[in-house]
Design a protein around this motif. Structure first.
Motif, PDB file in Angstrom:
ATOM      1  N   UNK A   1       0.809  -1.213   0.000  1.00  0.00           N
ATOM      2  CA  UNK A   1       0.000   0.000   0.000  1.00  0.00           C
ATOM      3  C   UNK A   1       0.849   1.272   0.000  1.00  0.00           C
ATOM      4  N   UNK A   2       2.117   1.188   0.407  1.00  0.00           N
ATOM      5  CA  UNK A   2       3.009   2.352   0.443  1.00  0.00           C
ATOM      6  C   UNK A   2       3.939   2.409  -0.760  1.00  0.00           C
ATOM      7  N   UNK A   3       3.633   1.637  -1.782  1.00  0.00           N
ATOM      8  CA  UNK A   3       4.492   1.612  -2.959  1.00  0.00           C
ATOM      9  C   UNK A   3       4.696   3.027  -3.523  1.00  0.00           C
ATOM     10  N   UNK A   4       5.957   3.317  -3.907  1.00  0.00           N
ATOM     11  CA  UNK A   4       6.376   4.604  -4.479  1.00  0.00           C
ATOM     12  C   UNK A   4       6.524   5.707  -3.439  1.00  0.00           C
ATOM     13  N   UNK A   5       6.412   5.354  -2.158  1.00  0.00           N
ATOM     14  CA  UNK A   5       6.728   6.305  -1.099  1.00  0.00           C
ATOM     15  C   UNK A   5       8.193   6.154  -0.728  1.00  0.00           C
ATOM     16  N   UNK A   6       8.900   7.274  -0.646  1.00  0.00           N
ATOM     17  CA  UNK A   6      10.309   7.248  -0.270  1.00  0.00           C
ATOM     18  C   UNK A   6      10.540   8.046   1.000  1.00  0.00           C
ATOM     19  N   UNK A   7      11.389   7.523   1.869  1.00  0.00           N
ATOM     20  CA  UNK A   7      11.734   8.188   3.119  1.00  0.00           C
ATOM     21  C   UNK A   7      13.247   8.279   3.239  1.00  0.00           C
ATOM     22  N   UNK A   8      13.722   9.421   3.709  1.00  0.00           N
ATOM     23  CA  UNK A   8      15.155   9.613   3.877  1.00  0.00           C
ATOM     24  C   UNK A   8      15.461  10.193   5.243  1.00  0.00           C
ATOM     25  N   UNK A   9      16.601   9.804   5.803  1.00  0.00           N
ATOM     26  CA  UNK A   9      17.036  10.326   7.097  1.00  0.00           C
ATOM     27  C   UNK A   9      18.547  10.403   7.104  1.00  0.00           C
ATOM     28  N   UNK A  10      19.064  11.482   7.675  1.00  0.00           N
ATOM     29  CA  UNK A  10      20.501  11.660   7.726  1.00  0.00           C
ATOM     30  C   UNK A  10      20.944  12.205   9.063  1.00  0.00           C
ATOM     31  N   UNK A  11      22.155  11.863   9.447  1.00  0.00           N
ATOM     32  CA  UNK A  11      22.752  12.372  10.676  1.00  0.00           C
ATOM     33  C   UNK A  11      24.168  12.814  10.364  1.00  0.00           C
ATOM     34  N   UNK A  12      24.565  13.970  10.913  1.00  0.00           N
ATOM     35  CA  UNK A  12      25.902  14.525  10.679  1.00  0.00           C
ATOM     36  C   UNK A  12      26.528  14.913  12.013  1.00  0.00           C
ATOM     37  N   UNK A  13      27.720  14.404  12.263  1.00  0.00           N
ATOM     38  CA  UNK A  13      28.432  14.715  13.503  1.00  0.00           C
ATOM     39  C   UNK A  13      29.739  15.417  13.186  1.00  0.00           C
ATOM     40  N   UNK A  14      29.984  16.551  13.867  1.00  0.00           N
ATOM     41  CA  UNK A  14      31.238  17.288  13.755  1.00  0.00           C
ATOM     42  C   UNK A  14      31.844  17.390  15.147  1.00  0.00           C
ATOM     43  N   UNK A  15      33.089  16.955  15.274  1.00  0.00           N
ATOM     44  CA  UNK A  15      33.780  16.962  16.555  1.00  0.00           C
ATOM     45  C   UNK A  15      34.096  18.397  16.991  1.00  0.00           C
ATOM     46  N   UNK A  16      34.449  18.566  18.260  1.00  0.00           N
ATOM     47  CA  UNK A  16      34.862  19.871  18.768  1.00  0.00           C
ATOM     48  C   UNK A  16      36.112  20.349  18.030  1.00  0.00           C
ATOM     49  N   UNK A  17      36.227  21.669  17.870  1.00  0.00           N
ATOM     50  CA  UNK A  17      37.372  22.255  17.171  1.00  0.00           C
ATOM     51  C   UNK A  17      37.939  23.407  17.995  1.00  0.00           C
ATOM     52  N   UNK A  18      39.161  23.790  17.683  1.00  0.00           N
ATOM     53  CA  UNK A  18      39.784  24.938  18.317  1.00  0.00           C
ATOM     54  C   UNK A  18      39.334  26.221  17.614  1.00  0.00           C
ATOM     55  N   UNK A  19      39.195  27.268  18.398  1.00  0.00           N
ATOM     56  CA  UNK A  19      38.732  28.537  17.834  1.00  0.00           C
ATOM     57  C   UNK A  19      39.849  29.335  17.175  1.00  0.00           C
ATOM     58  N   UNK A  20      41.102  29.006  17.453  1.00  0.00           N
ATOM     59  CA  UNK A  20      42.235  29.720  16.874  1.00  0.00           C
ATOM     60  C   UNK A  20      43.435  28.793  16.830  1.00  0.00           C
TER      61      UNK A  20
END
Length: 756
Positions: free
Chosen positions: A668-687
């Motif tokens: 019954x859900x044919x042709x329905x598409x679902x997407x999910x993403x996750x992005x992680x960025x570690x801590x960084x130095x400011x200078x």
């Protein structure tokens, strides 16, 4: 903030109206019937008769014979679906079969002895990409947003080095930056984005050590391509776009027309308006000759300064709470840019050995911008005193790349040799006007009121910079059984001159020449495993001026990389790589004198890293792009004692991302598409002195789409989608070298497409 009613907004609204009418019109039934008929291949134009070289291998001769047989024998093939015609990538998945930028030849990715990522049109659509940084942010080795959210530039770092200006390429040719602007690229007009990781100067000349990002345009294809789309989203976004293309009956003439109109804003009341038109036509007078002519006309308006209000290198804090205020005024602020690029691509096959290619492009850019900026009178003042700034940019650029490819064999070794000459010329005029502090522009941070009006300062200073580059390169891709060896070398000559536009005095001049080279070795096992090792160098002449006003010495880069690729089937490609990358004599922003930036060669930066990337269709319903990057960056040489041995600013040690796309193929859900993403960025130095840190963060993206064809024939070709990026609305603060910025917040965009 109220939507601005500029001329471009009205033009966009008109385009939206036309697109709505086109979507509402029901095509005649005969049109649908014709669209479903299988195509018939007819006789192609025949080449002139000539003697063929006897040096071609048996396989090449066989392939040539096959081409001629197909060209002269009518055949009936299954009709491709609408999506197969729209998405030209091999196997209609997230896995591209080959990349033309890595070697300037159509070499399969599995046989390319270096790390290359390709983001194809299907992935761009599934993720609802609206900018180039969005396109590449699920790619291993790539980070974005080092200066927060700034839609003026494509802020992209590859393996720790910025490609924002010096690593910006389009269809294999450099897009030179100006003083305050760059040639801007509309993602809808692209067929794919290719990321080369590590030095690529051996084929492209001036480029940064981290690599380059090559934006690959939509050009004519034999398949019929018809698409109209409408978009609406947060911040009053309205967009309409179309992509129309096809071919004559004998396939000798192909055409494509891509257009887009957009109005609205983005985060922090930043304008986002665009009109773009990109026509192209391909002529194939014979089976051996192809000529494509194209143009890209674009008009944009955004804001000139999107910086947030800072005090002492941090976002302004009032009564213990951080306030998010723009230092400029959205009502006063603008950056209006017009650009045009015209060019042609010529390819001619002389015989079974030699093929000649030439790509030439001419570009012009004109930009006018203004904003307000200033400072606090005292460390505790609540009034931000501001004055107006005006900036003007005019640029002309011309690039041409000429390459002769030879395919031949010497005994058991099969060669694909490329000899090329390219020439780049770029001239840009930069103008600056500074107004005095105006009490009427002052901003009280306890009671901020925006909406100022006032005149634009006149230009009081300016410069003209001219860059020229001539490069000669030679590459030999050799194959012996399952062994693949690539060896390349290039000689560059560059000339840079800068003059004061008002006095005519030469303020900087430098000539340089350098030899760049690379080598790569790969073994492709029958089971799909392909280990490789490579070495590459880079050479980047500088236009930046030091504190003494003299052009800085060139920067150089070198990289050793090893890795393994695994492709058990066409829709799966796994890559693991480890690298040691160095940059010497790098020019970095060092400070300002009277509002003018100056730079310094900070010495040597070393980045050692490890990357994993998976692009795969895991099941018929589920596909993914998953990446992990470990990057250990260190300033190994510096004249500043506090930076020695430290990590460069905003360079994360760990990044990880994963995008999953699931499409229901039955039920019954044919042709329905679902997407999910996750992005992680570690801590960084400011200078670079590593005294304080930016927090790490995790962001989430979601998508849903539906193909209405299942509802009946009259709905065939209609698709709807909705994309939400940064769904939790995490407006991350990023501090970089004394200034703090905010990252992009949540955006939600709904799209209705009609394809036929």
């Amino acid at each position: 903030m109220k939507l601005r009613t500029r001329k471009s907004t009205k033009q966009t609204a008109l385009l939206c109206t036309v697109s709505v009418m086109a979507l509402a019109i029901e095509l005649p039934r005969d049109a649908f019937a014709q669209a479903s008929l299988p195509p018939v291949t007819v006789d192609a134009p025949q080449p002139q008769q000539r003697a063929r070289s006897t040096t071609a291998t048996r396989s090449q001769t066989s392939a040539r014979a096959t081409r001629r047989t197909r060209a002269t024998t009518p055949q009936i093939a299954p009709a491709p679906s609408v999506n197969q015609r729209i998405y030209s990538a091999d196997y209609n998945s997230y896995v591209a079969g080959q990349a033309s930028s890595a070697s300037k030849t159509n070499t399969p990715l599995i046989d390319t002895p270096r790390s290359v990522s390709v983001i194809d049109r299907k992935e761009l659509d599934d993720r609802g990409v609206t900018s180039i940084p969005e396109a590449v942010r699920y790619t291993a080795g790539v980070t974005t947003g080092g200066f927060g959210y700034d839609p003026r530039f494509d802020q992209i770092y590859v393996r720790g080095f910025s490609t924002t200006t010096l690593g910006d390429f389009r269809d294999g040719l450099k897009q030179f930056p100006s003083g305050f602007t760059t040639f801007r690229t509309e993602p809808y007009q692209l067929n794919s984005v290719e990321v080369i990781k590590g030095p690529a100067a051996v084929l492209y000349g001036q480029s940064v050590p981290g690599g380059l990002v090559d934006r690959r345009s939509k050009f004519p294809v034999e398949n019929q391509v018809n698409e109209i789309s409408l978009e609406g989203g947060t911040y009053g976004r309205m967009q309409t776009a179309f992509d129309i293309g096809g071919a004559s009956s004998d396939k000798s003439l192909l055409y494509r027309l891509v257009g887009l109109g957009r109005a609205g804003e983005t985060n922090y009341d930043i304008a986002d308006e665009r009109l773009m038109l990109a026509p192209s036509i391909t002529w194939r007078p014979t089976i051996d000759t192809t000529l494509t002519a194209y143009a890209i006309l674009q008009k944009d308006e955004t804001d000139a300064s999107v910086a947030m209000l800072n005090r002492d290198g941090q976002l302004v804090n009032v009564n213990g709470a951080t306030i998010k205020l723009r230092s400029s005024d959205p009502k006063y602020d603008y950056l209006r840019q017009q650009q045009a690029q015209v060019g042609y691509k010529l390819e001619h096959r002389f015989d079974d050995v030699f093929t000649f290619r030439q790509h030439t492009r001419f570009g012009v850019l004109h930009a006018e911008s203004r904003y307000v900026s200033g400072s606090f009178a005292t460390p505790t003042s609540t009034v931000y005193d501001r004055g107006a700034v005006a900036v003007g940019d005019d640029q002309t650029s011309w690039q041409t790349d000429n390459a002769l490819q030879a395919d031949f064999a010497t005994g058991p070794v099969v060669h694909r040799t490329l000899f090329g000459v390219n020439y780049d010329h770029n001239t840009w005029d930069f103008k600056l006007g500074l107004g005095a502090v105006n009490p009427g522009y002052a901003l009280n941070i306890l009671n901020p009121v925006y909406g100022i009006a006032g005149p634009t300062p006149g230009y009081t200073s300016g410069s003209r910079s001219t860059q020229e580059q001539v490069g000669v390169y030679l590459q030999d891709q050799m194959r012996l059984g399952n062994w693949h060896l690539s060896v390349s070398g290039r000689q560059d000559w560059t000339d840079r001159t800068q003059i004061n536009s008002y006095t005519g005095a030469v303020t900087g001049a430098r000539n340089d020449n350098a030899f760049s080279y690379s080598a790569g070795l790969l073994y492709h096992f029958e089971n799909g495993i392909a280990p490789y090792v490579s070495y590459a160098t880079s050479f980047q002449p500088e236009t930046s001026l030091g504190l003494d006003g003299i052009v800085l010495a060139p920067s150089e880069g070198e990289q050793i990389e090893g890795g393994v690729k695994y492709q058990p089937r066409p829709d799966v490609l796994l890559t693991a790589s480890i690298y040691d990358l160095k940059e010497k004599n790098a020019a970095k922003l060092a400070g300002y004198v009277n509002g003018i930036a100056y730079y310094a060669s900070v010495g040597e930066i070393r980045v050692q890293g490890f990357e994993l990337e998976a692009r795969a269709r895991l099941t018929p319903e589920l596909e993914t792009v998953t990446a992990y990057t470990y990057s250990d960056a260190e300033i190994t040489r510096s004249s500043i004692a506090t930076e020695l041995g430290k990590t460069p600013a905003v360079t994360p040690k760990h990044t990880a991302s994963s995008w999953m796309n699931y499409t229901f193929l039955n039920g019954s859900l044919e042709d329905l598409g679902l997407g999910a993403g996750v992005r992680y960025i570690d801590a960084t130095w400011t200078s670079n002195d590593n005294t304080s840190r930016n927090n790490g963060y995790t962001l989430f993206d979601l998508a849903a789409r539906y193909d209405f064809a299942r509802l009946g024939p009259k709905f065939a070709g209609y698709q709807a989608s909705i994309n939400a990026n940064n769904v939790a609305d995490e407006q991350v603060a990023v501090c970089n070298s004394g200034y703090c910025y905010l990252s992009q917040g949540r955006t939600v965009i709904g799209t209705l497409r009609y394809r036929w």
